[in-house]
Motif scaffolding. Sequence first.
Motif, mmCIF file in Angstrom:
data_model
loop_
_atom_site.group_PDB
_atom_site.id
_atom_site.type_symbol
_atom_site.label_atom_id
_atom_site.label_comp_id
_atom_site.label_asym_id
_atom_site.label_seq_id
_atom_site.Cartn_x
_atom_site.Cartn_y
_atom_site.Cartn_z
ATOM 1 N N ALA A 288 0.585 -1.419 0.026
ATOM 2 C CA ALA A 288 -0.017 -0.077 -0.005
ATOM 3 C C ALA A 288 0.949 1.437 -0.127
ATOM 4 N N GLY A 289 1.982 1.180 0.057
ATOM 5 C CA GLY A 289 3.016 2.440 -0.007
ATOM 6 C C GLY A 289 3.836 2.365 1.409
ATOM 7 N N LEU A 290 4.653 3.369 1.434
ATOM 8 C CA LEU A 290 5.482 3.564 2.709
ATOM 9 C C LEU A 290 4.541 4.298 3.715
ATOM 10 N N PRO A 291 4.644 3.928 4.933
ATOM 11 C CA PRO A 291 3.906 4.663 6.164
ATOM 12 C C PRO A 291 4.211 5.995 6.122
ATOM 13 N N THR A 292 3.379 6.851 6.579
ATOM 14 C CA THR A 292 3.807 8.181 6.621
ATOM 15 C C THR A 292 4.893 8.781 7.748
ATOM 16 N N THR A 293 4.897 7.721 8.876
ATOM 17 C CA THR A 293 6.007 7.953 9.835
ATOM 18 C C THR A 293 6.597 6.550 10.007
ATOM 19 N N LEU A 294 7.876 6.731 10.286
ATOM 20 C CA LEU A 294 8.794 5.472 10.556
ATOM 21 C C LEU A 294 9.589 5.522 12.068
ATOM 22 N N LEU A 295 9.650 4.406 12.507
ATOM 23 C CA LEU A 295 10.318 4.255 13.743
ATOM 24 C C LEU A 295 11.681 3.276 13.473
ATOM 25 N N THR A 296 12.720 3.717 14.058
ATOM 26 C CA THR A 296 13.815 2.822 14.053
ATOM 27 C C THR A 296 13.736 1.653 14.929
ATOM 28 N N ALA A 297 13.869 0.336 14.861
ATOM 29 C CA ALA A 297 13.615 -0.647 15.548
ATOM 30 C C ALA A 297 14.600 -0.503 16.838
ATOM 31 N N PRO A 298 14.115 -1.028 17.888
ATOM 32 C CA PRO A 298 14.558 -0.988 19.108
ATOM 33 C C PRO A 298 16.216 -1.702 19.056
ATOM 34 N N ASP A 299 16.244 -2.625 18.227
ATOM 35 C CA ASP A 299 17.543 -3.512 18.302
ATOM 36 C C ASP A 299 18.557 -3.148 17.255
ATOM 37 N N VAL A 300 18.262 -1.986 16.682
ATOM 38 C CA VAL A 300 19.233 -1.456 15.627
ATOM 39 C C VAL A 300 20.145 -0.571 16.081
ATOM 40 N N THR A 301 21.451 -0.780 15.737
ATOM 41 C CA THR A 301 22.573 0.067 16.307
ATOM 42 C C THR A 301 23.429 0.488 15.123
ATOM 43 N N GLU A 302 24.148 1.341 15.105
ATOM 44 C CA GLU A 302 25.141 2.030 14.078
ATOM 45 C C GLU A 302 26.394 1.862 14.373
ATOM 46 N N ALA A 303 27.230 1.569 13.479
ATOM 47 C CA ALA A 303 28.713 1.458 13.635
ATOM 48 C C ALA A 303 29.407 2.269 12.560
ATOM 49 N N ARG A 304 30.327 3.172 12.835
ATOM 50 C CA ARG A 304 31.224 3.775 11.948
ATOM 51 C C ARG A 304 32.476 3.397 11.898
#
Length: 509
Positions: free
Chosen positions: A411-427
């Motif tokens: 049906a298309g992308l939701p209007t708003t999105l949330l980052t899942a709680p188990d997601v981390t970022e590494a740089r």
Amino acid sequence: MSDTRFPLPDPRRSAALAADLDTADLRSEALRRLWGEEADDALARGMREPILRAIAGDDGPLATLGRLLVLGMPQPLTAVAAALPRLGAEGLVDLGLARTEGDAVVPTALLRPQSFVDADGIGEWWIASDLDEVALDGALPADHVLGVGGASRTLAEIVMPVEVDRALDLGTGCGIQALLVARHAGTVVATDISARALAYAELNAQLNGVSNIEFRLGSMFEPVLGEAFDLIVSNPPFVITPRVEGVPEYEYRDGGLIGDALVEQFIRTAPDFLTPGGSAQLLGNWESRGAQVALTGRAGLDRLSSWVPGDLDLWVIQREELSPLGYAELWIRDGGTTPRDAAFTPLLTAWLDDFAARGVTAVGFGYVLVRRPVAAGAGPALRRLERLPQQVSNVGAALRDGLAADDLLTAGLPTTLLTAPDVTEARHLLPGNDDPSIIELRQGGGFARTIAVDPALAAFVGACDGELTVMQIAAALADLFEVPLVDLWADLEPRIRQLVLDGLLLAGD
């Protein structure tokens, strides 16, 4: 064929046995405390001597039942009678789980506690099955009924935790999957080509007080012709076995067909027995054949995909891939034959010749999910063919959520999105450089995906807290990076959709 008796399920005797097992506390943790963690772990590797040393001289009910039912060793008649005050030794014989020889009770089956975890919490069942290689001190008979092994635990992990009206466990074996599915289904039909396996499965249902399972004898889908199910699960006898004289055909793992034909037959047939929106899940092997694998690296997955019509959802996860030699050795050893045995080399030759005749270069193993859409033409069918060798967890929930995300994206992308709680970022930065050379998003659960992203996508994910809409975030990033919004969105949108499908981004509304 096995020379032991068939189990003889009987509700009254099964209830008495269950009460005695409960009184004796024949449970995983109690046994582990009795003989110690190291000895318990040794049993999983086929060694029972550490347990015997740990409980030497202990004639109490738990030790007696541990030796008799967990290890499969004869015990004195008087000790068994004391450990089973309601059922008695004669009741155990009447259930087909033992025989008497003079003053001893000789087990003809194993009965072990099996822990499980599902959406409702932690539990444990008693599961009866045939004596294993350790108890038999040799190779398994062809009609062996396996207990809860690695494949059974794997299938239990990947079955989606969904409430359904009718479910089918095809090839139920000792019945462990039917028991699990019965916790979330109104009715379960459990089938098997082996009457011996069905007898164990029915006995196990009785022992654990599960009454919403119906048992039917027959091959593949024959016992359920004309019926439809919301969920089909199967750990079929998928092991690829040479069809030549001298190679044992174990009922619990060998479906009697050539190559991966049994898995193909299941995948082609299962959709005909699904309700709209229903899913079929199974474990299986598939062959890669010929030179094509060298060109694409995925010949086996492509063969499997060709078995499923384009209007059905298909999600395949290949967990590992073995060479013909590695595969043959694995399953020859599984039957209790080792390189020290005279039969090993002839069996290995038969397997390798069989693979060579079809040009097999590798054999994949993994999970297959096929889903019938609720309505024809509702949207493009999902087609995911993945290789995920990394450690995974809570796979059933991840598959369920992935299908739900695919439905959402139709049906298309939701209007708003949330980052899942188990997601981390590494740089990752080079020394002396403030700008990262690599940015990765890492998923802590489910399929534990690691996804490389650029600064724009990383910034987008970082801003997904449900407060701003997707397009507000995109507009702000277009200003920040000084690029036209239409160009930025054309680059970001397909990758955002993939993150939603993979579960790193969740619908916020």
